[in-house]
Design a protein around this motif. Structure first.
Motif, PDB file in Angstrom:
ATOM      1  N   ALA A 199       0.831  -1.209   0.000  1.00 17.47           N
ATOM      2  CA  ALA A 199       0.000   0.000   0.000  1.00 17.47           C
ATOM      3  C   ALA A 199       0.862   1.255   0.000  1.00 17.47           C
ATOM      4  N   GLU A 200       1.951   1.251   0.769  1.00 12.00           N
ATOM      5  CA  GLU A 200       2.838   2.425   0.778  1.00 12.00           C
ATOM      6  C   GLU A 200       3.543   2.590  -0.550  1.00 12.00           C
ATOM      7  N   ASP A 201       3.865   1.468  -1.208  1.00 14.70           N
ATOM      8  CA  ASP A 201       4.472   1.573  -2.536  1.00 14.70           C
ATOM      9  C   ASP A 201       3.490   2.174  -3.531  1.00 14.70           C
ATOM     10  N   ALA A 202       2.208   1.775  -3.420  1.00 15.71           N
ATOM     11  CA  ALA A 202       1.206   2.318  -4.346  1.00 15.71           C
ATOM     12  C   ALA A 202       0.962   3.804  -4.105  1.00 15.71           C
ATOM     13  N   ASP A 203       1.314   4.299  -2.917  1.00 19.30           N
ATOM     14  CA  ASP A 203       1.119   5.715  -2.589  1.00 19.30           C
ATOM     15  C   ASP A 203       2.321   6.545  -3.012  1.00 19.30           C
ATOM     16  N   GLN A 204       2.892   6.231  -4.157  1.00 19.65           N
ATOM     17  CA  GLN A 204       4.028   6.982  -4.688  1.00 19.65           C
ATOM     18  C   GLN A 204       3.739   7.397  -6.122  1.00 19.65           C
ATOM     19  N   VAL A 205       4.491   8.394  -6.590  1.00 24.15           N
ATOM     20  CA  VAL A 205       4.419   8.797  -7.988  1.00 24.15           C
ATOM     21  C   VAL A 205       5.011   7.690  -8.852  1.00 24.15           C
ATOM     22  N   ARG A 206       4.376   7.410  -9.967  1.00 24.75           N
ATOM     23  CA  ARG A 206       4.949   6.432 -10.899  1.00 24.75           C
ATOM     24  C   ARG A 206       5.905   7.143 -11.840  1.00 24.75           C
ATOM     25  N   LEU A 207       7.147   6.786 -11.766  1.00 18.95           N
ATOM     26  CA  LEU A 207       8.185   7.337 -12.628  1.00 18.95           C
ATOM     27  C   LEU A 207       9.018   6.181 -13.143  1.00 18.95           C
ATOM     28  N   ASP A 208       8.908   5.900 -14.446  1.00 16.01           N
ATOM     29  CA  ASP A 208       9.606   4.778 -15.069  1.00 16.01           C
ATOM     30  C   ASP A 208      10.584   5.294 -16.110  1.00 16.01           C
ATOM     31  N   VAL A 209      11.692   4.617 -16.227  1.00 15.74           N
ATOM     32  CA  VAL A 209      12.620   4.834 -17.331  1.00 15.74           C
ATOM     33  C   VAL A 209      12.523   3.633 -18.256  1.00 15.74           C
ATOM     34  N   PHE A 210      12.471   3.888 -19.561  1.00 20.50           N
ATOM     35  CA  PHE A 210      12.281   2.789 -20.506  1.00 20.50           C
ATOM     36  C   PHE A 210      13.203   2.989 -21.700  1.00 20.50           C
ATOM     37  N   ALA A 211      13.489   1.874 -22.355  1.00 21.68           N
ATOM     38  CA  ALA A 211      14.329   1.889 -23.555  1.00 21.68           C
ATOM     39  C   ALA A 211      13.962   0.695 -24.409  1.00 21.68           C
ATOM     40  N   THR A 212      14.008   0.896 -25.720  1.00 18.12           N
ATOM     41  CA  THR A 212      13.730  -0.173 -26.678  1.00 18.12           C
ATOM     42  C   THR A 212      14.754  -0.095 -27.785  1.00 18.12           C
ATOM     43  N   ALA A 213      15.383  -1.213 -28.100  1.00 20.57           N
ATOM     44  CA  ALA A 213      16.334  -1.309 -29.213  1.00 20.57           C
ATOM     45  C   ALA A 213      15.795  -2.337 -30.188  1.00 20.57           C
ATOM     46  N   SER A 214      15.805  -1.992 -31.484  1.00 16.95           N
ATOM     47  CA  SER A 214      15.256  -2.899 -32.482  1.00 16.95           C
ATOM     48  C   SER A 214      16.113  -2.874 -33.733  1.00 16.95           C
ATOM     49  N   ALA A 215      16.008  -3.940 -34.485  1.00 18.23           N
ATOM     50  CA  ALA A 215      16.670  -4.051 -35.790  1.00 18.23           C
ATOM     51  C   ALA A 215      15.695  -4.724 -36.731  1.00 18.23           C
ATOM     52  N   GLY A 216      15.589  -4.178 -37.956  1.00 17.68           N
ATOM     53  CA  GLY A 216      14.638  -4.748 -38.902  1.00 17.68           C
ATOM     54  C   GLY A 216      15.149  -4.621 -40.329  1.00 17.68           C
ATOM     55  N   THR A 217      14.541  -5.376 -41.226  1.00 22.78           N
ATOM     56  CA  THR A 217      14.910  -5.328 -42.636  1.00 22.78           C
ATOM     57  C   THR A 217      13.696  -5.640 -43.487  1.00 22.78           C
ATOM     58  N   GLU A 218      13.763  -5.321 -44.764  1.00 24.66           N
ATOM     59  CA  GLU A 218      12.703  -5.603 -45.716  1.00 24.66           C
ATOM     60  C   GLU A 218      13.314  -6.125 -46.989  1.00 24.66           C
ATOM     61  N   TRP A 219      12.544  -6.932 -47.675  1.00 25.34           N
ATOM     62  CA  TRP A 219      12.978  -7.420 -48.979  1.00 25.34           C
ATOM     63  C   TRP A 219      11.738  -7.658 -49.837  1.00 25.34           C
ATOM     64  N   GLY A 220      12.014  -8.028 -51.093  1.00 22.39           N
ATOM     65  CA  GLY A 220      10.888  -8.036 -52.027  1.00 22.39           C
ATOM     66  C   GLY A 220      10.380  -6.629 -52.205  1.00 22.39           C
ATOM     67  N   ASN A 221      11.348  -5.677 -52.394  1.00 18.45           N
ATOM     68  CA  ASN A 221      11.031  -4.268 -52.266  1.00 18.45           C
ATOM     69  C   ASN A 221      10.577  -3.632 -53.572  1.00 18.45           C
ATOM     70  N   ASP A 222      10.055  -4.382 -54.511  1.00 18.11           N
ATOM     71  CA  ASP A 222       9.512  -3.782 -55.717  1.00 18.11           C
ATOM     72  C   ASP A 222       8.236  -2.994 -55.443  1.00 18.11           C
ATOM     73  N   LEU A 223       7.642  -3.221 -54.249  1.00 16.81           N
ATOM     74  CA  LEU A 223       6.440  -2.477 -53.899  1.00 16.81           C
ATOM     75  C   LEU A 223       6.758  -1.110 -53.320  1.00 16.81           C
ATOM     76  N   LEU A 224       7.693  -1.094 -52.383  1.00 22.03           N
ATOM     77  CA  LEU A 224       7.941   0.122 -51.610  1.00 22.03           C
ATOM     78  C   LEU A 224       9.387   0.548 -51.807  1.00 22.03           C
ATOM     79  N   THR A 225       9.699   0.982 -52.985  1.00 21.91           N
ATOM     80  CA  THR A 225      11.084   1.302 -53.297  1.00 21.91           C
ATOM     81  C   THR A 225      11.588   2.451 -52.455  1.00 21.91           C
ATOM     82  N   GLY A 226      10.727   3.339 -52.071  1.00 21.30           N
ATOM     83  CA  GLY A 226      11.181   4.472 -51.294  1.00 21.30           C
ATOM     84  C   GLY A 226      11.605   4.087 -49.885  1.00 21.30           C
ATOM     85  N   ARG A 227      11.133   2.951 -49.380  1.00 19.24           N
ATOM     86  CA  ARG A 227      11.469   2.539 -48.021  1.00 19.24           C
ATOM     87  C   ARG A 227      12.337   1.296 -48.010  1.00 19.24           C
TER      88      ARG A 227
END
Length: 495
Positions: A319-347
């Protein structure tokens, strides 16, 4: 003087009928020892069964909290079809299929981790042809760490700690119920034993009274050395004893039914129960001070209350923990690729080279006006303080109860010795009065009075023995030691 033979008294016929019924009932009797009675209650008593199930349910709550802490796998597959509402290309549209798999886990300090991958296929639908498919794939790792609310092992593990404390409390309450039921069974069992011994005392007294009636009648009607008064005196005493015997037999049946209730039996079957043996010698009891010190650790009731205090402390922390301000630090790292790119040549990415991205930041949540958490925390602290006060009060009460029971046990032991000596002297007095009657130096009234005193002394001796034994069991129950005495026949864990 003319003597006439008297007609048999009506109570003799009634007594014969009672005796016949008693013999028929004894043929169907079920004899139990005290240990067997306690063991049967352990398997049949509904109150103990309920306590066992409560302990099982509390343990399942612990298993549920442990299961909630395990990693979770999330997977999804979605499809989409869209048609363009464009007058120039009325049949244009697109279709796609996406899938994702992610593994999520929250550490003991509150860090929420997620590792996942996603893939998709896309088609462009033109009026005269379909372009594609084009493919994309992405892998990512994300983490979110609370800095205030929800941070630390105390906050994250509070539900599990509370469930564990409640499970311990349920187990101690189960042990307390087992000890209480054992005490009830033992009290009912030895009350039944006393009732049976009282029946035996009255039966022996009635048999002796009948012999005295016959002897007085023979002296009065045949030998001429007695009087009609002696016959009436002994007949009246025999009738009184027959009445007491009837009451004793009814009391014996009542005690048997009471014992059967504690054993989970129906009254019809319980009425045939019989107690066997004699009150055992349990040896000297420890001093009251030693029992009071041991009770603080051995008492199942106090142990259950301590477990409840642990659960309340975990609740206060959450209960005392719930009686605090919520302050979170977050981070996300991602890697992606595309192929068959005759549709979306710009991307598209030449040569299917991956693209990388990193996202991070802070997330703040502040209840406007304070919310309800502050009141919940204050209530939890007040409930904990009240429970601690109740624990101290109960500890003091148990200490005082143990001291009082120890005094009662000593008094019961003294009463056993006094009652035994009184019964011995009453027996000698009754025998002396009988001999004096034969010599003509006493009266039938003196003999009746002496034998009545003997019966009362024998019953007091039996009552004192049962009182001493039940006082010892009450003392052991209050000190938390009774369960150990019958540990072999009482369950200590649920099945």
């Amino acid at each position: 003087m003319t003597l006439t033979r008297s007609v048999p008294l009506p109570w003799l016929a009634s007594l014969a009928l009672i005796a016949a019924c008693s013999l028929s009932s004894a043929a169907r009797a079920e004899t139990l020892s005290a240990e067997e009675a306690v063991g049967r209650a352990a398997s049949q008593n509904p109150s103990l069964r309920a306590a066992l199930l409560d302990a099982t349910a509390a343990r399942q709550a612990v298993a549920a909290e442990e299961g909630a802490r395990r990693p979770a796998l999330a997977a999804s597959v979605t499809g989409q079809y869209a048609k363009t509402l464009d007058a120039q290309t009325p049949r244009a549209g697109s279709a796609s299929v996406e899938s994702s798999v992610a593994l999520r886990y929250t550490t003991d300090v509150g860090t929420a981790l997620e590792v996942g991958t996603s893939a998709d296929s896309r088609w462009n639908l033109a009026e005269d042809r379909t372009l594609g498919p084009a493919y994309g794939a992405r892998a990512y790792v994300s983490a979110r760490q609370p800095l205030l609310r929800g941070a630390g092992a105390d906050a994250v593990l509070a539900p599990a700690a509370q469930a564990q404390a409640q499970a311990v409390a349920a187990e101690r309450e189960r042990d307390l119920a087992a000890s209480q039921i054992a005490l009830e069974v033992l009290q009912a069992y030895w009350e039944l034993w006393y009732a049976e011994q009282a029946v035996a005392v009255q039966e022996q007294a009635l048999a002796a009274a009948e012999r005295q009636v016959n002897d007085a009648r023979a002296r009065a009607e045949t030998l001429g050395t007695g009087t009609r008064v002696d016959v009436l005196q002994f007949s009246t005493a025999a009738a009184s004893i027959a009445d007491a015997l009837s009451q004793a037999r009814a009391a014996r049946t009542e005690r048997a039914i009471e014992l059967g209730r504690a054993l989970g039996m129906d009254p019809v079957r319980a009425a045939s129960l019989r107690a066997t043996g004699a009150p055992p010698s349990l040896g000297p009891a420890p001093p009251a001070a030693a029992l009071a010190r041991a009770a603080a650790e051995r008492s199942q009731e106090l142990a259950a209350m301590r477990a409840d205090l642990d659960a309340l402390r975990a609740r206060v922390g959450a209960a005392e923990d719930a009686d605090q301000v919520r302050l979170d630090v977050f981070a996300t790292a991602s890697a992606g690729t595309e192929w068959g790119n005759d549709l979306l040549t710009g991307r598209s990415l030449p040569g299917m080279q991956p693209a990388f991205s990193v996202l991070g930041g802070l997330d703040l949540e502040l209840p406007f006006g304070g919310g309800r958490a502050a009141a919940d925390a204050a209530r939890a602290r007040a409930q904990l303080a009240a429970a601690e006060a109740r624990y101290r009060a109960r500890l003091d009460a148990i200490t005082a109860q143990i001291s009082a029971l120890r005094v009662s046990l000593d008094a019961s032991a003294d009463q056993v010795a006094l009652a035994s000596e009184t019964a011995r002297m009453a027996g000698e007095l009754a025998e002396a009065e009988r001999q004096r009657l034969l010599l003509g130096t006493s009266t039938s009234a003196d003999v009746v009075k002496a034998e009545q005193t003997l019966r009362e002394a024998e019953l007091r001796k039996l009552r004192a023995a049962v009182s001493e034994l039940t006082s010892r069991f009450q003392l052991e129950h209050a000190a938390g030691a009774l369960l150990e005495r019958f540990a072999s026949v009482l369950p200590r864990r649920s099945s």
